[in-house]
Structures are given as structure tokens and as C-alpha cells.
Design an enzyme around this catalytic site. Structure first.
Site, PDB file in Angstrom:
ATOM      1  N   LYS A  94       0.834  -1.199   0.000  1.00  0.00           N
ATOM      2  CA  LYS A  94       0.000   0.000   0.000  1.00  0.00           C
ATOM      3  C   LYS A  94       0.870   1.251   0.000  1.00  0.00           C
ATOM      4  O   LYS A  94       1.870   1.330   0.719  1.00  0.00           O
ATOM      5  CB  LYS A  94      -0.928  -0.012   1.218  1.00  0.00           C
ATOM      6  N   SER A 133      -9.451   2.819   2.295  1.00  0.00           N
ATOM      7  CA  SER A 133      -8.370   3.399   1.519  1.00  0.00           C
ATOM      8  C   SER A 133      -7.428   2.356   0.910  1.00  0.00           C
ATOM      9  O   SER A 133      -6.526   2.714   0.149  1.00  0.00           O
ATOM     10  CB  SER A 133      -7.558   4.352   2.404  1.00  0.00           C
ATOM     11  N   SER A 144     -10.645   0.841   6.347  1.00  0.00           N
ATOM     12  CA  SER A 144      -9.884   0.801   5.098  1.00  0.00           C
ATOM     13  C   SER A 144      -9.359  -0.575   4.711  1.00  0.00           C
ATOM     14  O   SER A 144      -8.854  -0.745   3.598  1.00  0.00           O
ATOM     15  CB  SER A 144      -8.710   1.780   5.175  1.00  0.00           C
TER      16      SER A 144
END
Length: 479
Positions: free
Chosen positions: A90, A165, A189
């Protein structure tokens, strides 16, 4: 393409469980180079449509990593549980020598000099880090878009959002571009994009996966890092690598992560599940509730006792917003002072909300926080698990920045539509989103299974029992 991977061979490899790929590489029936070529080809095919992977190292460099992994196997070196698996991290997480932007133009050219602890553990386990997955600016919001890389699209309908996210991570998994993915979760997220992309996302117990570096290691600890995978067993495999003590995180749990590779609980006969569609507080789309309620007879057929119940958590979302704003103010104020023109309005709003807080606001919030935590502990003396939708809405159009109304209820804040995850976050409990079915238009829906403190193995075990009884994971996007 730069390889001779056939379409049939590609599908078989990219949708194989990660644990199976590792086993095949370890026995010599599959090479790390072939695995790498296959995933790189898949990325080349799918990523232009979904925009999940925002940075990718050169192909030759990735293949060298794979060749080195093959040589280690041929030498008989001791290898880790992820040996030879390509992974993209990420884009909030530091990766040495690989661009890390946080989804912000401010960091468009940022190349870290060190790996975060999470990346160190991935590499120690044998994973081959080949790039980064897309995230909204500073991970703020559950819709993955930013000014640098654009929007990440849902593999099941590219006109819809993949969530966030960790939207890039979840979309890449769903497309077969990665065998495993990491993510982080402050207000949903890991769980929200897992639900939107028909994969599994675990928000581990606070401290289960230690976080370093971290500017705020004590106060406002809402965010955690954790695993995403296409099935629960792979999720547990990745958790086994990420978990384990580290003294640099004061909340770090002392248990080794290896326990998650030694088998999950399987017998839940008589276990008590409290089901709530809305925590008694929140607007939730009717079709999302309808899909999740199809899970209830399945849970009962697996031996769970399901009852309608929920803890009384009035004020929980205010706690979340206060602690989140305090975190944003501390982390983001220096950036706001220098780069306001490069920051999106919602992030600016979060920082400024934190700057307006007084000490009394925070201490009053923590007092209520403690009271609600005691209340939820009492609730878990009556129930083994809490089940509820992972999201309040189904995947929405990509050109909508955030949901402003649900079932006629107006939402003033850009995170209100994810309250059903945010509220769970404040208690530091383990919570997994597992596929629960599809809407009438074919969009994925997830259900959250939440457990008492530090019951990560039980939560994963319950999710796996449900997963095996439904097998929604086998429904793949048609790209």
C-alpha cells in the site's frame, strides 16, 4: 508481453491460493520466475482498466528478484512462508528504493531510504516487493482516488469504486494481479474495499501487527495494518507473517504470529452471534441489509446461534471523529502550513478540525470511550461474535466523491457513510469482512464478523466456516 504464459496457465496461477503457490515453488513444480512472469502479465492486462497498482518496478528487476528466489530454493536455503510471492505494498507504507507517495502530490518524488517494519517482515518471509497499490490522499476516505494516479475502479464494474483506503490492494487481489496484499485500517480501510471487491480483509486487534515507524505511537491509536486475501486461510497466512511483538510499538502484543499458520478454530457449534443491520444508529441501504441477512441461515446451519442484538454505542462516532481529528492535526499541520494548495478539501477539513480541539474535548472523549469499551466488554460476555454489514452502501459511481445520503438520511461528513466500520475501530477489536453475496446488479457485499479483545484466531475461524459454506469467493470479475 515479455513471456510465453498461456491464458489457461495464467488463470490457474493467478487465482491459486498463495499458500498453494508457495508449496508448489518449494517442491519445484513451479518456479518463482514463472510465477512472477504470470503476475506481471496479468498486471499488464488488467491494471490499465482498474488502476490498482500505481507504481511498478521494471520487469527485469522483478524477474531478478524471482531468479534469486529460485536460486535460494535450489541451494536448499531455509525459506520463509511467502517465499517467491510477488507483492505490491500500500502506497502509505515506506518501501526502500520504491516511490512512496501517500497518494499526495507533496510526496510525488519521495523514495524512502528504509523499509517500514511491515515491509521488513514481508521480505524476511520471502515476499518479492514489486510495487505499490493505490490509496486516497493520506489514506483519507473510503474511495480510492488522488491527484497523482487517479481513481481505482471496481473489478466487478469499472464504473464503480473499489472502496478504500486500501482500494488498490483489494482491486488487485480481485483481478488476480497479486496473490496477497497488505492494507491499513483506521475507519474501515481494510474492511470496506474487501467488501466492495469480494475479498477478505482483516482489521487485527490493536497491537497484533506492530506499527513502525509511527509518529504517534500512544495517543489516537485508531489505525492498524493488516492482511487482505482472496480467502480466509490466505488472510491468516499473511497475518502470521505480519504479527508478532516489536518493542518500538508500545501496544505490540507479545504473541508470535506463527500460531495463525497452525490452523484456525473449526467447531463453532453453540457459539452465539449477535446480528445487527445498523447498530441501532445508522442508515444502511436496504439491499445491503437484504444480502447480509442471507448469511444468517447459513451461520445457523454451521452451528452458530444467531440473535438480533447490539451493544448501545451512542456517541461512538463522535469519539472516532475527535481522535481522528487529533491525529490529523498533529501529522498534517506542518504539511498544511507549507502545501495547502496541494491538499484536498476533506483532508484540510480534518486537520483544521483537529486544530480547533481543546484538551478538554479529547479527555471528555476518552472518558466516554472508556465507558463504551466497558459496555462492549459486557456485551461480549453474552455473545461470542457481533455480525453486521461491512458497509452501509453498495459500491457507488466513481465520479461521486463521497456518499451524502442513505435511505433519505443526509450525511454531513465524508466519512459518515462508513460509520459502521469507524465505530468498531475505536475499540481495537478484531474484525473481518468476508464476502456475503451480491446485489441484484452483481456488485459484491461483505459482512463483518467482530470478536472480543484479541480473539483474532476465532474471528478468522468463524469467517472461514462461513466462507466454506457459501463460496462466494469463486465468483470472479469478468475483465
Amino acid at each position: 508481453m515479455g513471456s510465453s504464459v498461456t491464458p489457461g496457465d495464467q488463470q490457474e496461477i493467478v487465482y491459486s491460493p498463495a499458500r498453494v503457490l508457495v508449496r508448489r515453488m518449494s517442491t519445484g513444480s513451479l518456479s518463482a520466475r514463472h510465477v512472477m512472469e504470470t503476475f506481471l502479465d496479468r498486471i499488464e492486462q488488467c491494471n490499465p482498466r482498474v488502476n490498482a497498482i500505481c507504481t511498478l518496478i521494471p520487469r527485469e528487476q522483478a524477474l531478478k528478484l524471482a531468479d534469486d528466489a529460485d536460486r535460494a530454493l535450489h541451494r536448499g536455503d531455509e525459506t520463509g512462508p511467502l517465499h517467491g510471492l510477488p507483492m505490491a505494498v500500500k502506497d502509505l507504507t515506506d518501501t526502500k528504493g520504491i516511490r512512496t507517495t501517500l497518494g499526495s502530490p507533496i510526496f510525488s518524488d519521495n523514495i524512502p531510504a528504509r523499509d517500514s517494519l511491515l515491509v521488513q517482515r514481508l521480505k524476511q518471509a520471502g515476499a518479492l516487493v514489486i510495487g505499490k497499490t493505490n490509496t486516497p490522499e493520506f489514506g483519507a476516505g473510503s474511495h480510492t482516488f488522488n491527484a497523482l494516479f487517479g481513481v481505482t475502479r471496481n473489478p466487478y464494474n469499472p464504473d464503480k469504486t473499489a472502496g478504500g483506503s486500501s482500494g488498490g490492494a483489494a482491486a488487485a487481489l480481485a483481478c488476480g494481479m497479486l496473490p496477497l496484499a497488505d492494507g491499513s485500517d483506521m475507519g474501515g480501510s481494510l474492511r470496506n474495499p474487501a467488501a466492495f471487491c469480494n475479498v477478505v480483509g482483516l482489521r487485527p486487534s490493536l497491537g497484533r501487527v506492530p506499527h513502525w515507524p509511527n509518529q504517534m505511537a500512544w495517543q489516537s491509536r485508531l489505525g492498524v495494518e493488516g492482511p487482505l486475501a482472496r480467502d480466509v486461510e490466505d488472510c491468516a497466512l499473511l497475518l502470521s507473517v505480519l504479527a508478532g511483538p516489536d518493542d518500538r510499538d508500545p501496544y505490540s502484543l507479545q504473541e508470535s504470529g506463527e500460531r495463525f499458520r497452525s490452523g484456525l478454530p473449526q467447531d463453532f457449534r453453540g457459539s452465539r452471534v449477535a446480528w445487527t443491520p445498523d447498530l441501532g444508529l445508522l442508515p444502511v441501504e436496504r439491499e445491503v441489509i437484504d444480502v447480509c441477512e442471507t448469511a444468517l441461515p447459513v451461520l445457523e446451519s454451521c452451528g452458530f446461534q444467531v440473535n438480533a442484538a447490539h451493544p448501545k454505542l451512542d456517541g461512538a462516532m463522535d469519539i472516532f471523529k475527535t481522535l481522528r481529528a487529533a491525529w490529523f492535526a498533529e501529522i498534517g499541520a506542518p504539511l498544511l502550513a507549507k502545501h495547502r494548495h496541494l491538499m484536498k478539501d476533506t483532508v484540510i477539513g480534518n486537520i483544521e478540525a483537529g486544530q480547533r480541539l481543546r484538551a478538554r474535548d479529547i479527555t471528555r472523549s476518552e472518558t466516554l470511550h472508556t465507558r463504551l469499551y466497558m459496555r462492549i466488554l459486557k456485551f461480549f460476555r453474552r455473545y461470542d461474535f457481533l455480525a453486521l454489514p461491512s458497509t452501509q452502501v453498495q459500491p457507488f459511481d466513481c465520479d461521486i466523491e463521497w456518499i451524502r445520503e442513505i435511505e433519505g438520511c443526509l450525511l454531513p461528513d465524508y466519512i459518515d457513510w462508513m460509520s459502521i466500520c469507524c465505530i468498531i475501530s475505536i475499540f481495537g477489536l478484531p474484525a473481518v469482512s468476508v464476502p456475503a453475496g451480491f446485489t441484484s446488479s452483481g456488485l459484491p457485499v461483505g459482512i463483518q464478523i467482530v470478536g472480543p479483545p484479541r480473539a483474532d484466531a476465532a474471528v478468522l475461524g468463524a469467517a472461514r466456516v462461513f466462507e466454506q459454506a457459501t463460496d462466494y469467493r469463486s465468483r470472479r470479475p469478468q475483465l
